[in-house]
Design a protein around this motif. Structure first.
Motif, PDB file in Angstrom:
ATOM      1  N   VAL A 342       0.847  -1.201   0.000  1.00  0.00           N
ATOM      2  CA  VAL A 342       0.000   0.000   0.000  1.00  0.00           C
ATOM      3  C   VAL A 342       0.877   1.243   0.000  1.00  0.00           C
ATOM      4  O   VAL A 342       0.654   2.192  -0.777  1.00  0.00           O
ATOM      5  CB  VAL A 342      -0.940   0.017   1.221  1.00  0.00           C
ATOM      6  N   ARG A 343       1.876   1.251   0.858  1.00  0.00           N
ATOM      7  CA  ARG A 343       2.763   2.415   0.953  1.00  0.00           C
ATOM      8  C   ARG A 343       3.504   2.648  -0.354  1.00  0.00           C
ATOM      9  O   ARG A 343       3.582   3.780  -0.838  1.00  0.00           O
ATOM     10  CB  ARG A 343       3.747   2.219   2.111  1.00  0.00           C
ATOM     11  N   HIS A 344       4.043   1.571  -0.936  1.00  0.00           N
ATOM     12  CA  HIS A 344       4.788   1.733  -2.187  1.00  0.00           C
ATOM     13  C   HIS A 344       3.880   2.276  -3.294  1.00  0.00           C
ATOM     14  O   HIS A 344       4.284   3.149  -4.069  1.00  0.00           O
ATOM     15  CB  HIS A 344       5.394   0.402  -2.622  1.00  0.00           C
ATOM     16  N   MET A 345       2.663   1.749  -3.373  1.00  0.00           N
ATOM     17  CA  MET A 345       1.740   2.183  -4.411  1.00  0.00           C
ATOM     18  C   MET A 345       1.367   3.655  -4.237  1.00  0.00           C
ATOM     19  O   MET A 345       1.389   4.437  -5.201  1.00  0.00           O
ATOM     20  CB  MET A 345       0.469   1.329  -4.405  1.00  0.00           C
ATOM     21  N   LEU A 346       1.036   4.063  -3.026  1.00  0.00           N
ATOM     22  CA  LEU A 346       0.630   5.446  -2.778  1.00  0.00           C
ATOM     23  C   LEU A 346       1.802   6.407  -2.941  1.00  0.00           C
ATOM     24  O   LEU A 346       1.625   7.525  -3.441  1.00  0.00           O
ATOM     25  CB  LEU A 346       0.032   5.565  -1.377  1.00  0.00           C
ATOM     26  N   ASP A 347       2.981   5.989  -2.523  1.00  0.00           N
ATOM     27  CA  ASP A 347       4.155   6.846  -2.696  1.00  0.00           C
ATOM     28  C   ASP A 347       4.435   7.084  -4.173  1.00  0.00           C
ATOM     29  O   ASP A 347       4.676   8.212  -4.605  1.00  0.00           O
ATOM     30  CB  ASP A 347       5.374   6.232  -2.013  1.00  0.00           C
ATOM     31  N   ALA A 348       4.419   6.009  -4.957  1.00  0.00           N
ATOM     32  CA  ALA A 348       4.686   6.147  -6.391  1.00  0.00           C
ATOM     33  C   ALA A 348       3.611   6.986  -7.065  1.00  0.00           C
ATOM     34  O   ALA A 348       3.910   7.830  -7.921  1.00  0.00           O
ATOM     35  CB  ALA A 348       4.774   4.769  -7.041  1.00  0.00           C
ATOM     36  N   ALA A 349       2.363   6.773  -6.680  1.00  0.00           N
ATOM     37  CA  ALA A 349       1.273   7.577  -7.253  1.00  0.00           C
ATOM     38  C   ALA A 349       1.437   9.041  -6.900  1.00  0.00           C
ATOM     39  O   ALA A 349       1.137   9.932  -7.711  1.00  0.00           O
ATOM     40  CB  ALA A 349      -0.070   7.050  -6.758  1.00  0.00           C
ATOM     41  N   GLY A 350       1.916   9.317  -5.684  1.00  0.00           N
ATOM     42  CA  GLY A 350       2.126  10.696  -5.263  1.00  0.00           C
ATOM     43  C   GLY A 350       3.173  11.398  -6.097  1.00  0.00           C
ATOM     44  O   GLY A 350       3.036  12.585  -6.426  1.00  0.00           O
ATOM     45  N   VAL A 351       4.227  10.677  -6.474  1.00  0.00           N
ATOM     46  CA  VAL A 351       5.263  11.264  -7.330  1.00  0.00           C
ATOM     47  C   VAL A 351       4.666  11.710  -8.653  1.00  0.00           C
ATOM     48  O   VAL A 351       4.923  12.817  -9.146  1.00  0.00           O
ATOM     49  CB  VAL A 351       6.394  10.248  -7.585  1.00  0.00           C
ATOM     50  N   ALA A 352       3.834  10.868  -9.240  1.00  0.00           N
ATOM     51  CA  ALA A 352       3.255  11.156 -10.555  1.00  0.00           C
ATOM     52  C   ALA A 352       2.265  12.312 -10.529  1.00  0.00           C
ATOM     53  O   ALA A 352       1.871  12.819 -11.581  1.00  0.00           O
ATOM     54  CB  ALA A 352       2.585   9.901 -11.112  1.00  0.00           C
ATOM     55  N   GLN A 353       1.850  12.751  -9.332  1.00  0.00           N
ATOM     56  CA  GLN A 353       0.930  13.888  -9.224  1.00  0.00           C
ATOM     57  C   GLN A 353       1.664  15.223  -9.207  1.00  0.00           C
ATOM     58  O   GLN A 353       1.034  16.269  -9.326  1.00  0.00           O
ATOM     59  CB  GLN A 353       0.100  13.762  -7.938  1.00  0.00           C
ATOM     60  N   HIS A 354       2.976  15.204  -9.047  1.00  0.00           N
ATOM     61  CA  HIS A 354       3.716  16.461  -8.949  1.00  0.00           C
ATOM     62  C   HIS A 354       3.567  17.276 -10.230  1.00  0.00           C
ATOM     63  O   HIS A 354       3.511  16.727 -11.341  1.00  0.00           O
ATOM     64  CB  HIS A 354       5.197  16.183  -8.681  1.00  0.00           C
ATOM     65  N   ALA A 355       3.534  18.598 -10.083  1.00  0.00           N
ATOM     66  CA  ALA A 355       3.319  19.481 -11.231  1.00  0.00           C
ATOM     67  C   ALA A 355       4.366  19.291 -12.322  1.00  0.00           C
ATOM     68  O   ALA A 355       4.080  19.465 -13.511  1.00  0.00           O
ATOM     69  CB  ALA A 355       3.308  20.935 -10.766  1.00  0.00           C
ATOM     70  N   PHE A 356       5.603  18.918 -11.948  1.00  0.00           N
ATOM     71  CA  PHE A 356       6.653  18.702 -12.938  1.00  0.00           C
ATOM     72  C   PHE A 356       6.436  17.425 -13.744  1.00  0.00           C
ATOM     73  O   PHE A 356       7.097  17.215 -14.775  1.00  0.00           O
ATOM     74  CB  PHE A 356       8.018  18.596 -12.263  1.00  0.00           C
ATOM     75  N   LEU A 357       5.526  16.547 -13.270  1.00  0.00           N
ATOM     76  CA  LEU A 357       5.413  15.202 -13.831  1.00  0.00           C
ATOM     77  C   LEU A 357       3.984  14.795 -14.168  1.00  0.00           C
ATOM     78  O   LEU A 357       3.760  13.694 -14.663  1.00  0.00           O
ATOM     79  CB  LEU A 357       5.988  14.191 -12.822  1.00  0.00           C
ATOM     80  N   SER A 358       3.033  15.662 -13.928  1.00  0.00           N
ATOM     81  CA  SER A 358       1.616  15.329 -14.067  1.00  0.00           C
ATOM     82  C   SER A 358       1.202  15.192 -15.524  1.00  0.00           C
ATOM     83  O   SER A 358       2.000  15.398 -16.452  1.00  0.00           O
ATOM     84  CB  SER A 358       0.771  16.396 -13.371  1.00  0.00           C
ATOM     85  N   GLU A 359      -0.065  14.879 -15.749  1.00  0.00           N
ATOM     86  CA  GLU A 359      -0.560  14.612 -17.102  1.00  0.00           C
ATOM     87  C   GLU A 359      -0.318  15.777 -18.053  1.00  0.00           C
ATOM     88  O   GLU A 359      -0.083  15.582 -19.247  1.00  0.00           O
ATOM     89  CB  GLU A 359      -2.053  14.281 -17.039  1.00  0.00           C
ATOM     90  N   GLY A 360      -0.364  17.003 -17.537  1.00  0.00           N
ATOM     91  CA  GLY A 360      -0.151  18.156 -18.394  1.00  0.00           C
ATOM     92  C   GLY A 360       1.226  18.204 -19.025  1.00  0.00           C
ATOM     93  O   GLY A 360       1.415  18.841 -20.076  1.00  0.00           O
TER      94      GLY A 360
END
Length: 379
Positions: A342-360
């Protein structure tokens, strides 16, 4: 020789430090920050001196070498890797006047900097510099920092990029605001300043041209800033896959075949491993290619510059996806509070939400390839 220096020279140091970080990961979750003694261990690994030029006592590491170190730390604990990633700050601060940079790193090449840039707060010109007041969120790693940076805007200056004021940590207040389910141990609390006077020579424009010509300072700064964060997702994915492999090799308590002997797990594990390995290989190959370009040119090509941002977005997204796939294979026990998957999944997902890395950033990369307008600061 200091005890810390002696430890840094020992070949087993890195393995020992990483093992301790992995063991203490639940502690970091409770604290919601990385404690000072762990930050000190980062120093033994060369985290903060990695990009500091040798003339200031640093190690002059390449971006790829630094990111490999951060991935290793993030595999032990993603929050620790995230905090360690701000060893990149030695490149941020290269836009300070050389004299100021020398005062910081010439005195201590292991200086720890943490910044909170947005939204920029109004500052006024006064005798001695700028008077800085305000509160800024997302101050990752500020608990263990020596210096703190804060984004400001000054009436007599106009720039599309933020002006950052650098202050001793003792001059600011840390406001406890960090309560998250992912990257919980990063201590990304608010930074608060009240009428702190910062000399002009202790301010810099984030993303502007460095005042020194070292090869690493010519490496695209925003690309590097995104890469050191993205690689944390690769570390979290590797940790999730390692956990799944280890647990899948154990005999089942019910008498059923061990998980690793089950065809569905073999197939999906291989798919997840492939996602991780593909993103990792492209990531490091591109970083090394760019750094080699800078050995022979003043700057990287336009195509390389875009790809440096693209591979960061891909590493973050694919790291998050590989960690999610590992979680899905973990069985019924993964719903237990504090389960590593759970921790690994949420941590990795959190990285992908960063403004430098997000869908935009995918849209921005596509636009840049076609020479169309992109968001400010991209690539």
């Amino acid at each position: 020789m200091t005890a810390q220096a002696a430890l840094a020279m020992a070949p087993e140091t890195k393995d020992i430090v990483l093992a301790q970080i992995k063991q203490r990961a639940p502690e970091f979750q409770k604290l919601r920050h990385i404690p000072q003694d762990v930050v000190d261990q980062f120093k033994t690994l060369g985290v903060y001196r990695a990009f500091v030029p040798k003339r200031f006592g640093g190690d002059e590491k390449s971006p790829a070498d630094f990111c490999r170190l951060i991935e290793d730390i993030a595999t032990a604990d993603a929050s620790a890797g995230w905090v360690a990633s701000f060893g990149v700050s030695a490149t941020y601060l290269s836009t300070l006047p050389p004299e100021t940079y020398a005062k910081i790193y010439g005195k201590n090449p292991d200086t720890v900097f943490a910044g909170a840039m947005f939204p920029p707060q109004a500052a006024k010109s006064v005798d001695g510099g700028y008077e800085v007041s305000g509160q800024w969120p997302w101050g990752s790693g500020v608990v263990g920092a020596d210096l703190a940076g804060a984004g400001i805007k000054v009436e007599d200056q106009s720039t599309t990029l933020p002006l950052i004021a650098v202050m001793p940590k003792s001059k600011i207040e840390i406001v406890d605001t960090w309560n998250t389910v992912g990257l919980r141990g990063t201590g990304s609390h608010d930074i608060k300043a009240d009428k702190v006077v910062v000399p002009r020579e202790w301010t810099f424009i984030r993303g502007s041209k460095p005042t020194m010509d070292d090869r690493v300072f010519r490496y695209p700064s925003m690309a590097l800033a995104s890469q050191v964060l993205a690689v944390v997702a690769l570390g979290a994915a590797r940790a999730a896959l390692d956990f799944l492999h280890e647990s899948g090799s154990r005999k089942s308590v019910t008498g059923a075949p061990k998980p690793g002997a089950r065809p569905y797990l073999q197939t999906e594990y291989a798919k997840a491993k492939g996602v991780y390995l593909g993103a990792q290989a492209l990531f490091y190959d591109t970083l090394e290619e760019a750094y080699e370009e800078l050995e022979h040119n003043d700057k990287v090509s336009h195509d390389t510059h875009i790809r440096l941002r693209l591979v960061a977005s891909k590493a973050a997204r694919d790291g998050a996806e590989a960690a999610r796939m590992a979680f899905a294979l973990g069985g019924s026990t993964v719903i237990e509070e504090g389960h590593p998957l759970v921790r690994h999944m949420l941590d990795a997902a959190g990285v992908a939400q960063h403004a430098f890395l997000s869908e935009g950033t995918w849209t921005a990369a596509g636009a840049a390839f076609f020479d169309e307008p992109t968001m400010p600061g991209y690539p």
